[in-house]
Design a protein around this motif. Structure first.
Motif, PDB file in Angstrom:
ATOM      1  N   UNK A 175       0.827  -1.206   0.000  1.00  0.00           N
ATOM      2  CA  UNK A 175       0.000   0.000   0.000  1.00  0.00           C
ATOM      3  C   UNK A 175       0.864   1.261   0.000  1.00  0.00           C
ATOM      4  N   UNK A 176       1.888   1.287   0.843  1.00  0.00           N
ATOM      5  CA  UNK A 176       2.775   2.452   0.887  1.00  0.00           C
ATOM      6  C   UNK A 176       3.434   2.688  -0.483  1.00  0.00           C
ATOM      7  N   UNK A 177       3.878   1.581  -1.119  1.00  0.00           N
ATOM      8  CA  UNK A 177       4.513   1.704  -2.435  1.00  0.00           C
ATOM      9  C   UNK A 177       3.530   2.251  -3.463  1.00  0.00           C
ATOM     10  N   UNK A 197      -5.901   3.309   8.076  1.00  0.00           N
ATOM     11  CA  UNK A 197      -5.435   4.640   8.486  1.00  0.00           C
ATOM     12  C   UNK A 197      -4.570   5.278   7.399  1.00  0.00           C
ATOM     13  N   UNK A 198      -3.684   4.501   6.819  1.00  0.00           N
ATOM     14  CA  UNK A 198      -2.812   5.022   5.750  1.00  0.00           C
ATOM     15  C   UNK A 198      -3.628   5.397   4.530  1.00  0.00           C
ATOM     16  N   UNK A 199      -4.598   4.554   4.169  1.00  0.00           N
ATOM     17  CA  UNK A 199      -5.446   4.833   3.019  1.00  0.00           C
ATOM     18  C   UNK A 199      -6.234   6.128   3.229  1.00  0.00           C
ATOM     19  N   UNK A 200      -6.797   6.290   4.407  1.00  0.00           N
ATOM     20  CA  UNK A 200      -7.562   7.505   4.713  1.00  0.00           C
ATOM     21  C   UNK A 200      -6.680   8.739   4.616  1.00  0.00           C
ATOM     22  N   UNK A 201      -5.477   8.651   5.137  1.00  0.00           N
ATOM     23  CA  UNK A 201      -4.562   9.795   5.102  1.00  0.00           C
ATOM     24  C   UNK A 201      -4.239  10.201   3.666  1.00  0.00           C
ATOM     25  N   UNK A 202      -4.244   9.211   2.747  1.00  0.00           N
ATOM     26  CA  UNK A 202      -3.937   9.497   1.339  1.00  0.00           C
ATOM     27  C   UNK A 202      -5.136  10.036   0.575  1.00  0.00           C
ATOM     28  N   UNK A 203      -6.347   9.949   1.175  1.00  0.00           N
ATOM     29  CA  UNK A 203      -7.540  10.447   0.509  1.00  0.00           C
ATOM     30  C   UNK A 203      -8.453   9.360  -0.031  1.00  0.00           C
ATOM     31  N   UNK A 257     -10.576   4.547  -4.602  1.00  0.00           N
ATOM     32  CA  UNK A 257     -10.907   3.326  -3.849  1.00  0.00           C
ATOM     33  C   UNK A 257      -9.692   2.414  -3.797  1.00  0.00           C
ATOM     34  N   UNK A 258      -9.711   1.527  -2.821  1.00  0.00           N
ATOM     35  CA  UNK A 258      -8.615   0.575  -2.622  1.00  0.00           C
ATOM     36  C   UNK A 258      -9.157  -0.848  -2.661  1.00  0.00           C
ATOM     37  N   UNK A 259      -8.497  -1.713  -3.419  1.00  0.00           N
ATOM     38  CA  UNK A 259      -8.818  -3.144  -3.412  1.00  0.00           C
ATOM     39  C   UNK A 259      -7.626  -3.912  -2.848  1.00  0.00           C
ATOM     40  N   UNK A 260      -7.902  -4.856  -1.974  1.00  0.00           N
ATOM     41  CA  UNK A 260      -6.872  -5.732  -1.410  1.00  0.00           C
ATOM     42  C   UNK A 260      -7.289  -7.165  -1.663  1.00  0.00           C
ATOM     43  N   UNK A 261      -6.409  -7.961  -2.282  1.00  0.00           N
ATOM     44  CA  UNK A 261      -6.818  -9.313  -2.709  1.00  0.00           C
ATOM     45  C   UNK A 261      -6.986 -10.272  -1.539  1.00  0.00           C
ATOM     46  N   UNK A 262      -6.458  -9.931  -0.366  1.00  0.00           N
ATOM     47  CA  UNK A 262      -6.661 -10.727   0.841  1.00  0.00           C
ATOM     48  C   UNK A 262      -7.059  -9.782   1.977  1.00  0.00           C
ATOM     49  N   UNK A 263      -7.489 -10.350   3.087  1.00  0.00           N
ATOM     50  CA  UNK A 263      -8.008  -9.490   4.164  1.00  0.00           C
ATOM     51  C   UNK A 263      -6.934  -8.570   4.731  1.00  0.00           C
ATOM     52  N   UNK A 264      -7.389  -7.458   5.284  1.00  0.00           N
ATOM     53  CA  UNK A 264      -6.494  -6.525   5.963  1.00  0.00           C
ATOM     54  C   UNK A 264      -6.308  -7.029   7.394  1.00  0.00           C
ATOM     55  N   UNK A 265      -5.093  -7.406   7.774  1.00  0.00           N
ATOM     56  CA  UNK A 265      -4.895  -8.011   9.091  1.00  0.00           C
ATOM     57  C   UNK A 265      -4.904  -7.013  10.247  1.00  0.00           C
ATOM     58  N   UNK A 266      -4.672  -5.732   9.923  1.00  0.00           N
ATOM     59  CA  UNK A 266      -4.645  -4.684  10.948  1.00  0.00           C
ATOM     60  C   UNK A 266      -5.316  -3.432  10.399  1.00  0.00           C
TER      61      UNK A 266
END
Length: 505
Positions: A430-432, A462-468, A448-457
């Protein structure tokens, strides 16, 4: 010296027959092959003259007889064998030329089940296996491509033991392929879904490639006879020879672009999508896909889901690309693209879902292909996603399925803004992705953000929100789902669970 010849494919056989008869061979044959040999003016002995038994069951039983197989399997270095064939009046057979009923070709015809069964060869594989087993004394020829050089060797005095060994290997390979083809074809036809203990995969060599993934590795392209579509069956219209890596990347690009019904463009680099976009036209989709990561797209594999026209072709010539894939190219487009002589143009007509096979040391892993998008589209946040967010989430989710794990996709308005792939930590992916999107000047607010597996934390949230980023789609299923959902709600974001994971290793 005696030869048994029973072939379906007779092209090129004349040269071999000439050599055989010049060396004084007695030739034994069956049915249509015997008539063909006689039509050339040669004398031939019918199998029924040898066996004293007529062909029966409409030709189903012809060569399955001790007079034939005893003559083939007889070992001239075993005294007991010599005594037995002498007492039984069996004469040795030294050369066997056989190929098989065209089961593979007949699969493509509209035959009934019973009609197709008639093209499963029984006597042919038996003759071939018997001859190949006794390569110390018998030469077996199964490939018409070998008729010419075998004829030359016979004229020169005969085949060496090493040559007979090579022919035996080819013979056993053919019968293995033939049986594997029949097994898989019947399993499909009869809809047999249960796993079988013993299995084989029919593959046929199409070409040797310049090299494998790296120049020091040899590489080959093989075809699956039961799959008529796909990159391996594509038509190369222009450009350099396709490489091992070209095929891998092109397959990924084809599969992903086929997910979309709207005009779409997919750009792949190192077997990962680096730019994907929809548009009102293919040209618009290409421009959007390329702009999402112009650095990675340079030298990439580009795939479209519709006809490439002149305007799009002109755009494609402005940068360096390796391969362009499409179901069709207009004549004007081909003329424009012909200026890029090394650019590979691939016409492909789709693909069929089959099985995914991976090699591991000592064996193979086989699985169904990942053809499911999601089990459900469950909104788990307090805020419902907007219609625009829903469309972008579904778009990003399709892309995410084709990205190497750990995978994240940031998208907006039917276009990838950044793709994060292959990191050992999801949050690093995500950071990259965010850093890359910002480097190219994309506004992430409302994406929007898609993650192919669950978010473990919750850290990814929080990082996604900070990016908009305002909405997230993911499988769900973590023991910390509640914590992740709470973070989404705190930031007034939307989140959807799909119940489906898309690992891609």
């Amino acid at each position: 010296m005696r030869a048994l010849i029973s072939v379906y494919y007779k092209e090129g056989l004349e040269k071999l027959l000439q050599a055989i008869y010049e060396k004084g061979f007695e030739v034994i044959s069956t049915g249509g092959t015997a008539k063909f040999i006689q039509s050339l003016g040669y004398k031939v002995k019918l199998v029924e003259e040898l066996t004293g038994f007529p062909e029966i069951l409409d030709g189903r039983v012809k060569t399955l007889h001790p007079a034939v197989h005893g003559g083939i399997l007889y070992r001239d270095w075993v005294e007991k064998d010599k005594e037995e064939i002498k007492s039984l009046g069996i004469q040795p057979i030294d050369l066997v030329v056989v190929n098989l009923y065209p089961f593979e070709e007949k699969l493509k015809e509209d035959l009934t089940e019973q009609e197709l069964m008639e093209f499963i060869d029984i006597g042919g594989p038996t003759l071939i296996r018997a001859s190949a087993k006794n390569f110390y004394r018998v030469a077996v020829v199964v490939d018409p491509e070998d008729y010419g050089w075998v004829a030359e060797r016979i004229k020169e005095g005969g085949l060496t033991l090493e040559e007979r060994k090579a022919l035996a290997v080819k013979a056993f390979s053919l019968t293995a392929y033939y049986d594997a083809l029949i097994s898989k074809a019947l399993a499909n036809m009869f809809e047999v879904q249960t796993e079988v203990t013993y299995s084989a995969i029919p593959i046929r060599l199409a070409s040797q490639l310049r090299y494998g993934e790296n120049p020091h590795q040899k590489g080959w392209l093989y075809l699956n006879p039961l799959e008529e579509l796909g990159i391996a069956r594509s038509k190369v219209l222009q450009g350099k020879e396709m490489s091992f890596n070209n095929y891998l990347d092109s397959d990924s690009a084809l599969r992903l672009v086929s997910e979309f019904s709207k005009p779409a463009c997919v750009i792949v680099k190192h077997n990962n999508p680096c730019g994907v976009a929809l548009g009102n036209s293919l040209l618009e989709a290409y421009e959007r896909a390329f702009s999402s990561d112009p650095e990675s797209s340079f030298g990439g594999i580009v795939a479209f889901n519709d006809k490439v026209d002149k305007d799009l072709a002109q755009g494609l010539t402005e940068v360096f690309l390796e391969v362009v894939i499409a179901p069709e190219f207009s004549e004007e487009a081909l003329e424009v693209l012909s200026k890029k002589k090394n650019l590979r143009l691939i016409q492909v007509f789709g693909f069929s879902h089959s099985f995914d096979i991976k090699k591991i040391s000592g064996g193979f892993l086989l699985q169904e292909e990942d053809s499911l998008d999601y089990e459900r589209f469950e909104v788990v946040s307090e805020r419902e996603p907007t219609e625009t967010e829903k469309e972008d989430m579904l778009f990003a989710w399709k892309v995410c399925k084709y990205v190497k794990s750990n995978a994240v996709v940031i998208a907006k308005e039917g276009m990838t803004l950044a793709i994060g792939s292959g990191n050992t930590s999801r949050v690093d992916s995500l950071r990259c992705a965010i850093a890359k999107a910002q480097r190219f000047g994309f506004e992430l607010r409302g994406s929007v953000l898609a993650s192919e597996a669950f978010l473990p934390f919750r850290d990814s949230v929080d990082i996604a929100h900070s990016a908009g980023i305002t909405a997230i789609i993911q499988p769900g299923g973590s023991i910390r789902d509640k914590e992740v959902i709470e973070a989404v709600n705190q930031h007034s974001m939307a989140m959807v669970f799909t119940g489906t994971r898309h690992f891609r290793h």
